[in-house]
Design a protein around this motif. Structure first.
Motif, short mmCIF file in Angstrom:
data_model
loop_
_atom_site.label_atom_id
_atom_site.label_comp_id
_atom_site.label_asym_id
_atom_site.label_seq_id
_atom_site.Cartn_x
_atom_site.Cartn_y
_atom_site.Cartn_z
N ASN A 1 0.82 -1.23 0.00
CA ASN A 1 0.00 0.00 0.00
C ASN A 1 0.84 1.27 0.00
O ASN A 1 0.39 2.31 -0.47
CB ASN A 1 -0.94 0.00 1.21
CG ASN A 1 -2.01 -1.08 1.10
OD1 ASN A 1 -2.36 -1.50 -0.01
ND2 ASN A 1 -2.51 -1.54 2.23
N LYS A 2 2.05 1.20 0.55
CA LYS A 2 2.94 2.36 0.53
C LYS A 2 3.50 2.62 -0.86
O LYS A 2 3.87 3.74 -1.18
CB LYS A 2 4.08 2.15 1.52
CG LYS A 2 3.69 2.34 2.97
CD LYS A 2 4.89 2.17 3.88
CE LYS A 2 4.50 2.38 5.34
NZ LYS A 2 5.67 2.20 6.24
N HIS A 3 3.56 1.57 -1.68
CA HIS A 3 4.19 1.71 -2.99
C HIS A 3 3.20 1.81 -4.14
O HIS A 3 3.52 2.39 -5.18
CB HIS A 3 5.11 0.51 -3.25
CG HIS A 3 6.38 0.56 -2.46
ND1 HIS A 3 6.44 0.26 -1.12
CD2 HIS A 3 7.65 0.90 -2.83
CE1 HIS A 3 7.69 0.39 -0.69
NE2 HIS A 3 8.44 0.78 -1.71
N PHE A 4 1.99 1.25 -3.95
CA PHE A 4 1.05 1.18 -5.07
C PHE A 4 -0.35 1.61 -4.65
O PHE A 4 -0.74 1.45 -3.48
CB PHE A 4 1.02 -0.24 -5.65
CG PHE A 4 2.40 -0.78 -5.98
CD1 PHE A 4 3.11 -0.30 -7.06
CD2 PHE A 4 2.98 -1.74 -5.18
CE1 PHE A 4 4.37 -0.77 -7.36
CE2 PHE A 4 4.25 -2.22 -5.46
CZ PHE A 4 4.96 -1.74 -6.55
N ASN A 5 -1.11 2.11 -5.62
CA ASN A 5 -2.45 2.63 -5.34
C ASN A 5 -3.53 1.56 -5.39
O ASN A 5 -4.64 1.77 -4.91
CB ASN A 5 -2.81 3.73 -6.34
CG ASN A 5 -1.88 4.94 -6.19
OD1 ASN A 5 -1.50 5.28 -5.08
ND2 ASN A 5 -1.54 5.57 -7.31
#
Length: 295
Positions: A202-206
């Motif tokens: 979740n920190k890297h992708f939407n």
């Protein structure tokens, strides 16, 4: 018949003389004579005939003497065995272990353990880390080996830390995950592990991966990734380094530190005092130190 009575029968038979037997047993002759009368009354038979030559066993006495000698020999053998156990690691070592560790790191530890302590037995159960505490609470295990964060309140010991990698035969950078149509292969695991991966994702992708495959074992997940079916996130403990795939360390996007997973040895303080547990802990710590040194 008590041990003392057995000793009296044996001494009388071997000495054949009331005086010598009384000296050997540190009893007065009248006291020994009284004890013999009591023993013969209990058996309901005369066991010795008193003559000028000394004491001669009756036919019944010969059987009782044989029984006494056999019983005392068995007692001495048992006492020697108990004494030897003071210097031996024996008994059953009951381990509850996270499945990943049971499949990768633990076998080498147990190989050394059984070689050094052949008299010890091993009971091993594997499962998710969330199941290990339950086994300890219910007395099904002496010690547990768990992964990730642990809220165990009693005795715990740090073993090692391994890094998490994105493994794939095609993808070579994290950024490629944004546009890939390849399957994300996941294995069922305890909630802590799953949440760590979810937080990282979740920190890297939407959005979540468009294609996913879920399997029940980490080894299955690994083999699917190695055969090019998709990508997987695997701890370094499961990888030898010889696999023909790309290994991309997972980094935290904000602080740029490697995403890792710790392994702990846990249990109650009292069980760590057991000899078979102490011996296992020493070997486990030795293997853990070697692993930390190689990392």
């Amino acid at each position: 018949m008590s041990t003392t009575e057995l000793d009296i029968i044996k001494a009388l038979a071997e000495e054949g003389n009331m005086r010598k037997a009384s000296e050997r047993l540190h009893l007065s002759q009248p006291a020994l004579s009284q004890r013999l009368q009591t023993i013969e009354k209990e058996w309901g038979m005369q066991l010795f005939i008193r003559s000028q030559k000394g004491l001669e066993p009756t036919p019944a006495g010969e059987h009782v003497i044989s029984y006494a000698k056999e019983s005392l020999a068995k007692r001495d053998e048992t006492l020697e065995l108990i004494a030897s156990l003071e210097d031996k690691v024996h008994g059953t070592l009951k381990i509850a272990c996270a499945s990943i560790i049971g499949q990768t790191w633990l076998p080498q530890v147990l190989k050394d353990y059984v070689a050094l302590y052949p008299d010890a037995k091993i009971s091993l159960m594997t499962g998710w880390s969330s199941e290990i505490s339950k086994a300890l609470y219910e007395g099904e295990a002496h010690i547990g080996i768990v992964r990730g964060q642990t809220d165990w309140k009693s005795h715990r010991m740090y073993l090692f830390r391994d890094q998490l990698y994105l493994v794939d035969s095609e993808i070579s950078t994290i950024d490629e995950l944004k546009d890939t149509n390849r399957h994300f292969i996941q294995f069922k695991s305890d909630s802590n592990y799953y949440m760590e991966i979810q937080r990282w994702w979740n920190k890297h992708f939407n959005q979540n991966p468009s294609r996913q495959i879920t399997v029940d074992q980490i080894e299955t997940c690994k083999q699917l990734a190695l055969n090019g079916i998709g990508y997987a996130i695997l701890p370094s403990i499961t990888l030898s380094g010889d696999e023909r795939v790309n290994r991309i360390p997972l980094l935290n996007s904000e602080e740029e530190f490697e995403l890792t997973r710790d392994t702990w040895l846990i249990g109650y303080s009292s069980t760590f005092e057991l000899k078979q547990v102490k011996a296992f802990v020493e070997i486990a710590q030795s293997h853990a130190r070697l692993l930390r040194k190689d990392q």
